[in-house]
Design a protein around this motif. Structure first.
Motif, mmCIF file in Angstrom:
data_model
loop_
_atom_site.group_PDB
_atom_site.id
_atom_site.type_symbol
_atom_site.label_atom_id
_atom_site.label_comp_id
_atom_site.label_asym_id
_atom_site.label_seq_id
_atom_site.Cartn_x
_atom_site.Cartn_y
_atom_site.Cartn_z
ATOM 1 N N ARG A 33 60.246 -5.013 -81.707
ATOM 2 C CA ARG A 33 59.292 -5.472 -82.719
ATOM 3 C C ARG A 33 57.902 -5.409 -82.099
ATOM 4 N N ASP A 34 56.976 -4.747 -82.785
ATOM 5 C CA ASP A 34 55.633 -4.614 -82.222
ATOM 6 C C ASP A 34 54.732 -5.769 -82.662
ATOM 7 N N GLU A 35 53.482 -5.693 -82.244
ATOM 8 C CA GLU A 35 52.531 -6.782 -82.470
ATOM 9 C C GLU A 35 52.193 -6.988 -83.937
ATOM 10 N N THR A 36 52.500 -6.028 -84.792
ATOM 11 C CA THR A 36 52.230 -6.179 -86.223
ATOM 12 C C THR A 36 53.485 -6.569 -87.001
ATOM 13 N N GLY A 37 54.603 -6.709 -86.287
ATOM 14 C CA GLY A 37 55.849 -7.071 -86.942
ATOM 15 C C GLY A 37 56.723 -5.891 -87.335
ATOM 16 N N ARG A 38 56.228 -4.671 -87.100
ATOM 17 C CA ARG A 38 57.057 -3.494 -87.405
ATOM 18 C C ARG A 38 58.214 -3.432 -86.420
ATOM 19 N N THR A 39 59.350 -2.950 -86.907
ATOM 20 C CA THR A 39 60.529 -2.824 -86.051
ATOM 21 C C THR A 39 60.932 -1.363 -85.930
ATOM 22 N N TYR A 40 61.521 -1.062 -84.795
ATOM 23 C CA TYR A 40 61.985 0.286 -84.491
ATOM 24 C C TYR A 40 63.391 0.150 -83.925
ATOM 25 N N ALA A 41 64.357 0.785 -84.573
ATOM 26 C CA ALA A 41 65.748 0.719 -84.125
ATOM 27 C C ALA A 41 66.166 2.082 -83.611
ATOM 28 N N ALA A 42 67.005 2.076 -82.591
ATOM 29 C CA ALA A 42 67.422 3.331 -81.964
ATOM 30 C C ALA A 42 68.795 3.167 -81.329
ATOM 31 N N THR A 43 69.371 4.294 -80.964
ATOM 32 C CA THR A 43 70.617 4.298 -80.209
ATOM 33 C C THR A 43 70.422 5.140 -78.958
ATOM 34 N N SER A 44 71.371 5.012 -78.068
ATOM 35 C CA SER A 44 71.326 5.859 -76.876
ATOM 36 C C SER A 44 71.544 7.309 -77.292
ATOM 37 N N VAL A 45 70.965 8.208 -76.507
ATOM 38 C CA VAL A 45 71.091 9.653 -76.740
ATOM 39 C C VAL A 45 71.873 10.216 -75.566
ATOM 40 N N ASP A 46 72.944 10.915 -75.877
ATOM 41 C CA ASP A 46 73.783 11.479 -74.819
ATOM 42 C C ASP A 46 74.108 12.936 -75.147
ATOM 43 N N LEU A 47 73.119 13.792 -74.903
ATOM 44 C CA LEU A 47 73.267 15.232 -75.108
ATOM 45 C C LEU A 47 73.397 15.906 -73.743
ATOM 46 N N PRO A 48 73.921 17.109 -73.705
ATOM 47 C CA PRO A 48 74.031 17.784 -72.407
ATOM 48 C C PRO A 48 72.696 17.887 -71.652
ATOM 49 N N SER A 49 71.613 18.090 -72.391
ATOM 50 C CA SER A 49 70.328 18.275 -71.715
ATOM 51 C C SER A 49 69.375 17.097 -71.867
ATOM 52 N N LEU A 50 69.802 16.026 -72.532
ATOM 53 C CA LEU A 50 68.919 14.876 -72.745
ATOM 54 C C LEU A 50 69.748 13.605 -72.813
ATOM 55 N N LYS A 51 69.463 12.682 -71.908
ATOM 56 C CA LYS A 51 70.142 11.389 -71.874
ATOM 57 C C LYS A 51 69.077 10.293 -71.829
ATOM 58 N N LEU A 52 69.085 9.430 -72.838
ATOM 59 C CA LEU A 52 68.125 8.332 -72.922
ATOM 60 C C LEU A 52 68.841 7.066 -73.360
ATOM 61 N N SER A 53 68.430 5.952 -72.808
ATOM 62 C CA SER A 53 68.982 4.676 -73.247
ATOM 63 C C SER A 53 68.392 4.310 -74.604
ATOM 64 N N ALA A 54 69.087 3.437 -75.296
ATOM 65 C CA ALA A 54 68.620 2.996 -76.607
ATOM 66 C C ALA A 54 67.273 2.274 -76.506
ATOM 67 N N LEU A 55 67.099 1.425 -75.488
ATOM 68 C CA LEU A 55 65.823 0.718 -75.342
ATOM 69 C C LEU A 55 64.671 1.679 -75.092
ATOM 70 N N LYS A 56 64.894 2.686 -74.259
ATOM 71 C CA LYS A 56 63.826 3.656 -74.000
ATOM 72 C C LYS A 56 63.461 4.422 -75.273
ATOM 73 N N VAL A 57 64.459 4.775 -76.067
ATOM 74 C CA VAL A 57 64.179 5.473 -77.331
ATOM 75 C C VAL A 57 63.378 4.565 -78.264
ATOM 76 N N ALA A 58 63.772 3.298 -78.375
ATOM 77 C CA ALA A 58 63.059 2.369 -79.251
ATOM 78 C C ALA A 58 61.613 2.162 -78.795
ATOM 79 N N VAL A 59 61.404 2.028 -77.496
ATOM 80 C CA VAL A 59 60.040 1.883 -76.972
ATOM 81 C C VAL A 59 59.240 3.151 -77.259
ATOM 82 N N ALA A 60 59.836 4.310 -77.046
ATOM 83 C CA ALA A 60 59.139 5.571 -77.324
ATOM 84 C C ALA A 60 58.769 5.686 -78.804
#
Length: 112
Positions: A33-60
């Motif tokens: 949740r950002d400073e204006t109250g907007r929310t961003y939801a995400a999941t982990s990404v597990d592709l052969p060439s790209l692996k990201l945690s859910a929190l990192k995706v949400a922050v991005a």
């Protein structure tokens, strides 16, 4: 502590994280949740060439949408806690933002 015992806004981001994780069958779900109250939801990404945690995706997602600060973050995971690198990503944007770590059933395990 269960989601119903949290304040409404923190319960909402845990619910969003759980829903995202369940919808895709991902290992983790997260929401911020950002400073204006907007929310961003995400999941982990597990592709052969790209692996990201859910929190990192949400922050991005928040950063790419122009967020300047985070009020809170949540991750739903079967792991006992959040990865320190994921917490660091949250702290980069929201130094004071609590990171709520919840089990897949929504029970709050810890707040970092």
């Amino acid at each position: 502590m269960t989601v119903s015992e949290l304040n409404a806004e923190d319960a909402k981001i845990i619910t969003l994280a759980r829903s995202s994780r369940a919808r895709t069958g991902a290992a983790e779900g997260a929401a911020v949740r950002d400073e204006t109250g907007r929310t961003y939801a995400a999941t982990s990404v597990d592709l052969p060439s790209l692996k990201l945690s859910a929190l990192k995706v949400a922050v991005a997602m928040a950063v790419s949408s122009g967020a300047e600060d985070l009020e809170a973050a949540a991750v739903v995971t079967a792991a006992g806690t959040a990865d320190p690198a994921d917490v660091a990503a949250v702290r980069d944007l929201g130094p004071k933002a609590p990171v709520l770590v919840a089990a897949p059933n929504g029970d709050l395990r810890t707040t970092l």
